[in-house]
Motif scaffolding. Structure first.
Motif, short mmCIF file in Angstrom:
data_model
loop_
_atom_site.label_atom_id
_atom_site.label_comp_id
_atom_site.label_asym_id
_atom_site.label_seq_id
_atom_site.Cartn_x
_atom_site.Cartn_y
_atom_site.Cartn_z
N TYR A 6 0.88 -1.18 0.00
CA TYR A 6 0.00 0.00 0.00
C TYR A 6 0.91 1.22 0.00
O TYR A 6 1.93 1.23 0.70
CB TYR A 6 -0.86 0.02 1.26
N THR A 7 0.55 2.24 -0.77
CA THR A 7 1.40 3.44 -0.82
C THR A 7 0.56 4.71 -0.64
O THR A 7 -0.65 4.71 -0.90
CB THR A 7 2.14 3.58 -2.17
N ALA A 8 1.24 5.76 -0.24
CA ALA A 8 0.61 7.09 -0.18
C ALA A 8 1.70 8.12 -0.38
O ALA A 8 2.87 7.87 -0.07
CB ALA A 8 -0.08 7.28 1.17
N LYS A 9 1.30 9.26 -0.90
CA LYS A 9 2.25 10.36 -1.04
C LYS A 9 2.12 11.27 0.17
O LYS A 9 1.02 11.57 0.62
CB LYS A 9 1.94 11.17 -2.30
N VAL A 10 3.25 11.71 0.69
CA VAL A 10 3.25 12.57 1.87
C VAL A 10 4.16 13.76 1.60
O VAL A 10 5.29 13.59 1.12
CB VAL A 10 3.76 11.80 3.12
N GLU A 11 3.64 14.96 1.89
CA GLU A 11 4.48 16.14 1.77
C GLU A 11 5.11 16.41 3.12
O GLU A 11 4.41 16.55 4.12
CB GLU A 11 3.64 17.34 1.32
N SER A 12 6.42 16.48 3.15
CA SER A 12 7.12 16.65 4.43
C SER A 12 7.03 18.09 4.91
O SER A 12 7.35 19.02 4.18
CB SER A 12 8.58 16.25 4.26
N PHE A 13 6.59 18.26 6.16
CA PHE A 13 6.52 19.61 6.73
C PHE A 13 7.92 20.16 6.94
O PHE A 13 8.20 21.32 6.63
CB PHE A 13 5.78 19.59 8.08
N THR A 14 8.81 19.33 7.46
CA THR A 14 10.14 19.84 7.83
C THR A 14 11.06 19.99 6.62
O THR A 14 11.93 20.84 6.63
CB THR A 14 10.80 18.93 8.90
N HIS A 15 10.85 19.19 5.57
CA HIS A 15 11.77 19.27 4.42
C HIS A 15 11.13 19.89 3.18
O HIS A 15 11.84 20.24 2.24
CB HIS A 15 12.31 17.88 4.07
N GLY A 16 9.80 20.01 3.17
CA GLY A 16 9.14 20.62 2.02
C GLY A 16 9.14 19.77 0.76
O GLY A 16 8.84 20.25 -0.32
N THR A 17 9.46 18.50 0.88
CA THR A 17 9.50 17.62 -0.30
C THR A 17 8.34 16.62 -0.23
O THR A 17 7.76 16.40 0.83
CB THR A 17 10.82 16.83 -0.32
N VAL A 18 8.04 16.00 -1.38
CA VAL A 18 7.01 14.96 -1.41
C VAL A 18 7.69 13.61 -1.53
O VAL A 18 8.60 13.44 -2.34
CB VAL A 18 6.04 15.17 -2.59
N TYR A 19 7.27 12.68 -0.71
CA TYR A 19 7.86 11.34 -0.80
C TYR A 19 6.75 10.30 -0.71
O TYR A 19 5.64 10.60 -0.28
CB TYR A 19 8.92 11.13 0.29
N ASP A 20 7.08 9.10 -1.16
CA ASP A 20 6.13 7.98 -1.06
C ASP A 20 6.37 7.24 0.24
O ASP A 20 7.50 7.09 0.67
CB ASP A 20 6.33 7.00 -2.22
N VAL A 21 5.28 6.80 0.88
CA VAL A 21 5.45 5.89 2.01
C VAL A 21 4.77 4.58 1.63
O VAL A 21 3.82 4.56 0.84
CB VAL A 21 4.85 6.43 3.32
N MET A 22 5.28 3.51 2.18
CA MET A 22 4.71 2.21 1.81
C MET A 22 4.67 1.25 3.00
O MET A 22 5.49 1.31 3.89
CB MET A 22 5.53 1.60 0.68
#
Ligand code: 5GP
Length: 191
Positions: A92-108
């Motif tokens: 299962y995956t979701a995209k998360v925008e990081s508050f501290t780094h300002g980047t978007v990453y996938d979590v799984m």
């Protein structure tokens, strides 16, 4: 939780960009006696909810979630952050925008570790804009499981995350809620 609020007043450092640094006791060096008290409080709050799994996101949620899982006597699963765009496998995956780094990453999360009979308590160190929790609740939903609630150590209540998640009907319990904070005046907590 007074113990936690006192510790934030004593050792928390307010930085630029609405970031509170608590790395001397919560998310780099970890005060295990304190975190054990936080975990006990999460257990007190959610013990009647039939929790079967604790879910968090790497890295800083893991320690807190481990101690919490021990109180519930259930496994802890952490969502892994991945830099690869095409994540392979049964996940299962979701995209998360990081508050501290300002980047978007996938979590799984592997499909092996969440299923439709699970009642999931999500644990994290901070709630700011709610992106991490939205990603985790999506993963729980995709698995057909139920989110029984979210246990947060520090909610920055002047940001929108708490409102967004609660408006979805999800129970959020935060052990310290910061109403406002500034370098000059420190952190002010909600009543
Ligand atoms: P959100 O997704 O709610 O915007 O942010 C939550 C995540 O960002 C948390 O998992 C936490 O790691 C990080 N975070 C947000 N605000 C702060 C902060 O003020 N201090 C620290 N140390 N981490 C934060």
């Amino acid at each position: 939780m007074k113990l936690l609020e006192d510790r934030i007043r004593k050792d928390g450092i307010i930085g630029e960009g609405n970031v509170l640094k608590v790395d001397s006791f919560l998310n780099h060096q970890m005060d295990i006696a304190l975190i054990d008290e936080l975990a006990a409080e999460f257990h007190r709050l959610f013990k009647d909810c039939g929790v079967t799994k604790i879910l968090t996101i790497e890295a800083s949620g893991i320690g807190i979630a481990c101690l919490t899982a021990k109180y519930f006597g259930v496994p802890m699963v952490f969502a892994k952050k991945s830099k690869t765009k095409n994540i392979a496998g049964d996940i299962y995956t979701a995209k998360v925008e990081s508050f501290t780094h300002g980047t978007v990453y996938d979590v799984m999360v592997s499909k092996k570790f969440l299923n439709s009979s699970d009642k999931v308590l999500i644990i994290d160190d901070f709630l700011a804009n709610g992106q991490a929790l939205l990603g985790l609740t999506k993963i729980v939903k995709d698995a057909g499981a139920a989110t029984v609630g979210c246990g947060i150590v520090i909610e920055k209540a002047f940001q929108d995350g708490g409102k967004i998640i609660r408006e979805q009907g999800i129970r959020v319990e935060s052990l310290a809620r910061i109403k406002e904070m500034s370098v000059q005046n420190g952190a002010v907590f909600c009543d």
